[in-house]
Design an enzyme around this catalytic site. Structure first.
Site, mmCIF file in Angstrom:
data_model
loop_
_atom_site.group_PDB
_atom_site.id
_atom_site.type_symbol
_atom_site.label_atom_id
_atom_site.label_comp_id
_atom_site.label_asym_id
_atom_site.label_seq_id
_atom_site.Cartn_x
_atom_site.Cartn_y
_atom_site.Cartn_z
ATOM 1 N N TYR A 109 41.998 43.866 33.404
ATOM 2 C CA TYR A 109 41.449 42.569 32.988
ATOM 3 C C TYR A 109 41.238 41.751 34.254
ATOM 4 O O TYR A 109 42.046 40.923 34.638
ATOM 5 C CB TYR A 109 42.433 41.870 32.039
ATOM 6 N N LYS A 117 42.082 32.297 32.248
ATOM 7 C CA LYS A 117 42.920 32.084 31.068
ATOM 8 C C LYS A 117 44.152 31.255 31.414
ATOM 9 O O LYS A 117 44.632 30.463 30.596
ATOM 10 C CB LYS A 117 43.331 33.423 30.459
#
Length: 230
Positions: A109, A117
């Protein structure tokens, strides 16, 4: 998605064939259109993320790719509340979607999405204070477990191997306290609660909807645990 006002729209978007002949697509213009059609609103959902270099490790991510991920995935939420906050009713809720890569390492990721995030979750807390005092509006985010959405399925796939999200789903099944599937409705039901008057005192929260996976500090299916699990 990250353009707050017409002046913020870059030339590459204005000249993109997908936007040819279109106008009124910035956040500011959208908020004005919603106000004209509906007046005040109670619920604002931010479900937007994009990391053009998400398949690259952070060490290989360019400045442009990193900033693009932050702009589309984090600042867009700030801009959304800036423009929609004034037309939200007291007690209304803004809800976004985050991922546990914000606080723990999730290989694969990449592209600065984990950083974006983390920004989103931090901003959720700050905006909860600021919007709460200014408009009496709540701000929360949901950290969902692995779900085979269209967006998640687009993250990294090597020929002959499973996708990133397929590996993540299998890992969750093997290691989460609740070894069960996670469905769209599970996230939706939690969102419905967060956006309802039942959650009127809940704000600044990152709510985990992940079968409890976030609570685990050890992988039960690790090869190093094989003798113990036998």
């Amino acid at each position: 998605g990250s353009s707050g006002s017409p002046d913020d729209v870059p030339d590459e978007i204005k000249n993109n064939k997908r936007y040819a002949g279109l106008d009124g697509y910035t956040i500011e213009e959208t908020a004005k259109a919603v106000e004209a059609d509906y007046g005040k609103i109670d619920i604002l959902v931010h479900s937007l993320a994009n990391g053009p270099e998400v398949t690259k490790p952070l060490l290989e991510t360019s400045r442009k790719g990193y900033l693009a991920a932050s702009s589309a995935s984090a600042y867009s939420a700030v801009s959304l509340l800036q423009k929609f906050g004034p037309i939200m009713n007291e007690g209304g809720n803004m809800l976004s979607l985050t991922y546990i890569a914000s606080e723990a390492v999730i290989p694969g990721y990449g592209g600065g999405m984990s950083s974006a995030k983390a920004q989103l979750e931090s901003d959720t807390r700050v905006l909860a204070f600021e919007a709460g005092r200014k408009w009496k509006v709540r701000v929360n985010t949901i950290s969902a477990g692995p779900l085979k959405s269209r967006a998640a399925s687009a993250i990294g796939k090597e020929k002959g191997k499973k996708t990133f999200i397929e590996y993540a789903i299998d890992y969750s099944h093997a290691n989460a306290p609740l070894a069960q599937d996670l469905y769209n409705d599970d996230v939706g039901n939690s969102a419905m609660f967060m956006c309802s008057p039942l959650a009127r005192t809940v704000t600044g929260v990152t709510l985990y909807v992940d079968n409890g996976l976030h609570a685990m500090g050890m992988a039960l299916d690790s090869e190093s645990m094989s003798d113990r699990n036998a």
